[in-house]
Design an enzyme around this catalytic site. Sequence first.
Site, PDB file in Angstrom:
ATOM      1  N   SER A 137       7.087  -4.172   2.397  1.00 54.13           N
ATOM      2  CA  SER A 137       5.943  -4.879   3.046  1.00 54.13           C
ATOM      3  C   SER A 137       6.526  -6.376   3.455  1.00 54.13           C
ATOM      4  CB  SER A 137       4.754  -5.124   2.290  1.00 54.13           C
ATOM      5  OG  SER A 137       3.524  -5.603   2.761  1.00 54.13           O
ATOM      6  N   HIS A 164       4.405  -1.839   5.762  1.00 53.36           N
ATOM      7  CA  HIS A 164       3.029  -2.593   6.273  1.00 53.36           C
ATOM      8  C   HIS A 164       3.266  -3.157   7.534  1.00 53.36           C
ATOM      9  CE1 HIS A 164       2.028  -2.319   1.654  1.00 53.36           C
ATOM     10  NE2 HIS A 164       2.075  -1.170   1.975  1.00 53.36           N
ATOM     11  N   ASP A 263       1.580  -1.637  -3.847  1.00 62.46           N
ATOM     12  CA  ASP A 263       1.834  -0.495  -3.318  1.00 62.46           C
ATOM     13  C   ASP A 263       3.123   0.072  -3.295  1.00 62.46           C
ATOM     14  OD1 ASP A 263       1.182   1.745  -1.580  1.00 62.46           O
ATOM     15  OD2 ASP A 263       1.796   0.616   0.339  1.00 62.46           O
TER      16      ASP A 263
END
Length: 320
Positions: A137, A164, A263
Amino acid sequence: MRLVIADGSAVVRSILEQNMSKYTDVEITSLVSNGKKLLQTVEEVQTDVVLSGLDINDEAEKEAMNAVLFEKHIPVLLLSDIQDMPVRIGEMETIEKPKISAYTKEFFDSLVTRLRQVTSSLSTGCRTFSILCIGASTGGPSATSEVLQGLGKDFPIPILYAQHIDTGADKNMADWFSSVCHDIQIKLAENGEEAKAGFVYMAPADKHLVIDYVRPNGNPVLRLSDDEPERFLRPAVNKLFRSAARYYRNHCLALLLTGMGADGAEGCKEICDNGGWTIAEDKSTCAVFGMPAAAIALGGAKEVLPRPEISKRILELVGK
């Protein structure tokens, strides 16, 4: 790694515990003073590796160590007074035991590196990996490009990548990767395509990337999913990692890089639970130590490495 420390000296046990507890991937589960207590401990507590300063010239201690190695199948790194280390004694890795004044940070860095090598070599064995999954991310593009550049040409397995990313930015990111990673091909994943060795398949923005099924040749067929976002994220690293764990089990290799939030942590844990291997980026090189930290805390990181060491380690694991 879950570590048991065994040493006859309370002072040495205390020094080892205080210093080794500073490493994020080391969980010290027990401190014991002799072989009898060591055997009892490894029977009761899940143990990945033993760090032992016990005197194996003593017959009782030697028998206990043999039981740990050959009956419990737990690797041992022996702190020994023998000179000219490191050497091997049978199946036991050894390293020279320093004087009290020589327990420096450099010594502990070297010690933890050896422990990682011992646990990973014995745990991975002769296993072959068939897929590499990467999740990231915040700071992910820079981290991922550095890893990919270090893999060189002719990488032997497909790579699936979930990052992401804002809607509309995915094509430019894939193009940027292609411009900086000259030895490996990066593209946006397409629904229904077969992933092949030497390619990186990146999840498009606002689509989950998962494995639909695996062909007889071992290559995965990809599916782009409009399933609900997971924790407000689509693509979600967890979705990719879970699908890889399901289809590839102990042949799955995964890497979780810098990023905010958690995540990928549950996906890493599922890969580990299915016998696969996971690497989390160390705090020292993360832009944001969120996702890797969550995986470590959950027990989903088999190894924790700073970014410059990751590519080399992946190449070792895939036998290249």
